[in-house]
Design an enzyme around this catalytic site. Structure first.
Site, PDB file in Angstrom:
ATOM      1  N   PRO A 138       0.773  -1.223   0.000  1.00 28.70           N
ATOM      2  CG  PRO A 138       0.201  -0.841   2.215  1.00 28.70           C
ATOM      3  CD  PRO A 138       1.130  -1.625   1.352  1.00 28.70           C
ATOM      4  CD  GLU A 139       2.654   4.309  -3.779  1.00 29.84           C
ATOM      5  OE1 GLU A 139       2.603   5.544  -3.817  1.00 29.84           O
ATOM      6  OE2 GLU A 139       3.139   3.623  -4.687  1.00 29.84           O
TER       7      GLU A 139
END
Length: 316
Positions: A2-3
Site C-alpha cells: 500500500p501507499e
DNA sequence: GCCTTATGCTCAC
DNA sequence: TGAGCCTAAGGCT
C-alpha cells in the site's frame, strides 16, 4: 502493498464499520503481543497518517499497524473464515460472533470481488478484519504515536482521525527540506519525513506528470514545480482511495482515449512500463535501481532542466 | 513447482 | 550499501 491512498481507505472503512463498537482482538499466531489489553474494549478512533494506521482503544492503547510492502487486511462479514496460514491479528465486533456457531464457515477470500481488489461488502456491514504480513502490529502509547506524527512529513491526504484531513495548501516544512539538500528529487519524494504517504508508484507518476528529471537535486527543483507536484498529489491520491487502483493517466494521453476506468495497461505513464513506448512521445520508458527501489521514467518527456544529468544505469 | 518480483522499512557495517 | 523480514502473484519451466 500500500501507499497512502490505501491506508486512508482502510482507515475510512474501519472507522465506519467499527468506531464506537466493542471489539474483540486476538493474535492467532501469537506474533502480536498484548492483544488482551485491547480485547473487549470500544474502538474510539482510527488514525491515519502517511502509511501508518492507529486503532485507538483508550489512553495508551493504540494498535499501531504498518503494512510494509506485503501486509494486507482482509475484511468480511460473519461467519469468520477458518484460520489458515500466518494470521497475525483478528478483530471482530462483539456480539457478531454468536452467529458463527449457527452458520457454516465461509471460505477465506470468499468475499473478494473483482480484479480491482475492492470489497463487495459495504463498510457498515463489515463484521471482522484479519491482518497478515504487516511489518508492524503492536500496542503503542499516546506518546509513541505523537512522536511518529512529529517525525513524519505532511500527508497529502491529511492527518490523524479527521476523514477530510487537514491538508495544507503549502506544506512549508517539506519544501524547506527539499530546498536544503542535493539529494535527487526522486529519492526525496519517497522519504516519509519529507512527505508522508507517497510510495514508488506515486513518485514515478508525479514526476512524470510534472515532466521533471528524477535526478534533479532537491535544491535545484523550482518551488513552483514542488507546489504543482504537491497540488497534483492530492486529487490523485484521493482518487486512489475509491478502490485499490492507482490511476494517473489522463484520458487524452491513453491510446484508447477512453475516459473513466482505463485498461490495466493504460493506468500509469511510466510505472512498470519499462521497454514500452511512452504514451506521449513514443520513446521507450526506462527503469533503474536507485536507493534500493526501482525508478521508472521517460528520458525524453522528463529531461526537464537537467537533460545532461545521468539517471543511473538505464535498463531497457 | 520454482524463480522473480513487488505500492516498505530497519538495522548493521 | 546490503541483508533481512514479511506474503502473494505472475511468469517461467
Amino acid at each position: 502493498m500500500p501507499e497512502g491512498n490505501e491506508i486512508h481507505r482502510w482507515a475510512e472503512r474501519h472507522r465506519s464499520a467499527f468506531v464506537g463498537k466493542k471489539m474483540h482482538v486476538e493474535s492467532p499466531n501469537g506474533r502480536t503481543e498484548d492483544t488482551e489489553r485491547l480485547d473487549g474494549r470500544v474502538l474510539e478512533k482510527v488514525l491515519a497518517h502517511g502509511k501508518h494506521l492507529g486503532y485507538v482503544f483508550g489512553k495508551d492503547r493504540i494498535l499501531h499497524v504498518h503494512l510494509g510492502r506485503y501486509g494486507d487486511w482482509t475484511e468480511g462479514q460473519m461467519p469468520l473464515a477458518e484460520v489458515k496460514g500466518v494470521l497475525r491479528l483478528r478483530m471482530w465486533r462483539a456480539g457478531a460472533r454468536a452467529r458463527v456457531d449457527q452458520a457454516e464457515a465461509t471460505t477465506r477470500h470468499g468475499w473478494y470481488s473483482s480484479d480491482d481488489g475492492s470489497s463487495t461488502v459495504a463498510p457498515e456491514n463489515v463484521d471482522w478484519l484479519e491482518l497478515r504480513g504487516a511489518s508492524d502490529c503492536s500496542v503503542w502509547t499516546d506518546a509513541q504515536w505523537e512522536q511518529l506524527i512529529e517525525r513524519l512529513g505532511p500527508d497529502p491526504l491529511g492527518s490523524t482521525g479527521e476523514p477530510a484531513g487537514d491538508v495544507p495548501d503549502d506544506p512549508g516544512p517539506a519544501f524547506e527540506r527539499i530546498a536544503k539538500t542535493k539529494k535527487p528529487i526522486c529519492v526525496l519524494l519517497m522519504e516519509q519525513d519529507v512527505i508522508a504517504g507517497i510510495g514508488n508508484i506515486y513518485r514515478a507518476e508525479l514526476l512524470y506528470r510534472e515532466r521533471l528529471n528524477p535526478m534533479t537535486p532537491g535544491n535545484e527543483v523550482p518551488v513552483a514545480s514542488l507546489k504543482r507536484i504537491w497540488k497534483d498529489s492530492i486529487p490523485l491520491m484521493k482518487a486512489g482511495m475509491v478502490d485499490r487502483r492507482i490511476i494517473t493517466t489522463r484520458p487524452k494521453d491513453r491510446p484508447t482515449k477512453k475516459a473513466g476506468l482505463p485498461l490495466k495497461e493504460e493506468a500509469h505513464y511510466v510505472y512498470r512500463r519499462h521497454g514500452k513506448p511512452c504514451f506521449v512521445c513514443g520513446t521507450k520508458v526506462l527503469k533503474t535501481d536507485i536507493a534500493g527501489r526501482t525508478l521508472y521514467w521517460c528520458p525524453v518527456c522528463q529531461q526537464g532542466p537537467h537533460a545532461d544529468r545521468e539517471v543511473g544505469v538505464a535498463v531497457q
